[in-house]
Write an enzyme that holds these catalytic residues in place. Structure first.
Site, PDB file in Angstrom:
ATOM      1  N   SER A   1       0.797  -1.196   0.031  1.00 35.34           N
ATOM      2  CA  SER A   1       0.059   0.075   0.006  1.00 35.34           C
ATOM      3  C   SER A   1       0.904   1.279  -0.134  1.00 35.34           C
ATOM      4  CB  SER A   1      -0.963   0.163   1.285  1.00 35.34           C
ATOM      5  OG  SER A   1      -1.949  -0.729   0.859  1.00 35.34           O
TER       6      SER A   1
ATOM      7  N   THR B   1       1.927   3.618   5.062  1.00 36.15           N
ATOM      8  CA  THR B   1       2.227   1.939   5.078  1.00 36.15           C
ATOM      9  C   THR B   1       2.111   1.119   4.155  1.00 36.15           C
ATOM     10  OG1 THR B   1       0.493   1.803   6.280  1.00 36.15           O
ATOM     11  CG2 THR B   1       2.160   2.637   7.540  1.00 36.15           C
ATOM     12  N   GLY B   2       2.638  -0.001   4.335  1.00 37.10           N
ATOM     13  CA  GLY B   2       2.192  -1.145   3.355  1.00 37.10           C
ATOM     14  C   GLY B   2       2.371  -2.364   4.034  1.00 37.10           C
TER      15      GLY B   2
END
Length: 287
Positions: A54, A224-225
């Site tokens: 993401s 973030t991811g």
């Protein structure tokens, strides 16, 4: 002057050694780290293409705002989100807010859901608006002038198969460079640059990652991811990237991409937080 340069070089080497030691606490993972310093220098380790997950919603937001700027489209413009978009097995506060038949959501709200809340359906609806993943990659390369990104998968595509979560990749230094371009100004209208920074600084995800390594009240704009785990138990990606504004008004950009980690989520996050803490200390400690 020579003594000053020697001292600065020594401090940078110490930082690099400390980051290497922190990364070594996840010995089976690949950890890419990049820092864009307040002076515009780049410090990195494992600066190779790694899965974004993401984190790619940041360049998506840039491309969407660029299109809205170019076409004069107000962010109050309603966008249809029909039932065909409402996949049940994906993270989406947007879907949970709508009836089963879908509804209309403004372009600005889609940006907020995608950027601040990391909403997968909102992201895919924005990708449709902007012309697909390849349009985002073209924007990053041609308009932002940054190489090192490959963006070819939607969130829906990534959820079809864990292997697809390796499609969207970037070098950590390229991610830092893109955040730096936003902060430098000139990519978007001043109004939209301010909006995007507000959305990044209002992100609610990853409180245990970069944010956890910073003192209370520090300004962090980030994305973030995180991925699914493979059948072998590897977390394909646990990531955080963004910028930090220092007390004196300077800023630095930082990207930490943790790839193929067998450790649990808390351990991955703790290492990212420790890296964040060490970098912040480097730029705030007295020389």
């Amino acid at each position: 002057a020579g003594l000053l340069l020697t001292a600065c070089g020594s401090r940078t080497r110490t930082l690099e050694q400390d980051l290497e030691q922190l990364a070594a606490s996840l010995p089976e993972a690949r950890i890419g780290i990049a820092i864009r310093t307040p002076d515009g220098e780049t410090i990195s380790r494992q600066d190779v293409p790694l899965p974004l997950l993401s984190v790619f919603k940041f360049p998506v937001a840039l491309a969407v705002l660029d299109k809205a700027d170019a076409e004069g489209t107000p962010l109050t413009t309603p966008v249809e989100v029909g039932p065909e978009w409402l996949d049940p097995d994906t993270y989406s506060p947007l879907r949970d807010s709508l009836p089963a038949t879908g509804g209309r959501v403004t372009l600005g709200e889609l940006l907020r859901y995608s950027t601040s809340l990391s909403d997968n359906i909102a992201c895919d609806r924005l990708l449709e608006y902007v012309g697909g993943p390849n349009a985002v990659e073209r924007y990053v390369c041609e308009k932002a002038g940054i190489e090192g990104f490959r963006i070819a998968a939607t969130e829906r595509t990534m959820h079809l198969d864990p292997a697809n979560q390796r499609i969207n990749v970037a070098r950590p230094s390229a991610v830092c460079a893109l955040f730096a371009r936003l902060l430098e100004g000139g990519l978007l209208t001043p109004e939209h640059e301010t909006l995007l920074q507000r959305l990044l600084e209002g992100a609610i995800t990853g409180t245990d990652k970069l944010r956890a390594g910073l003192p209370e009240g520090a300004v962090l704009g980030h994305k973030t991811g995180s991925s699914d785990r493979t059948p072998e138990g590897l977390r394909i990606a646990d990531n955080d990237a963004g910028y930090v504004v220092l007390p004196d008004g300077r800023h630095y950009c930082v990207t930490v991409l943790v790839t193929d980690s067998p450790a649990d989520d808390a351990k991955n996050a703790a290492v990212i937080a420790a890296i964040s803490k060490r970098i912040y200390e480097h730029f705030t400690e007295k020389q």
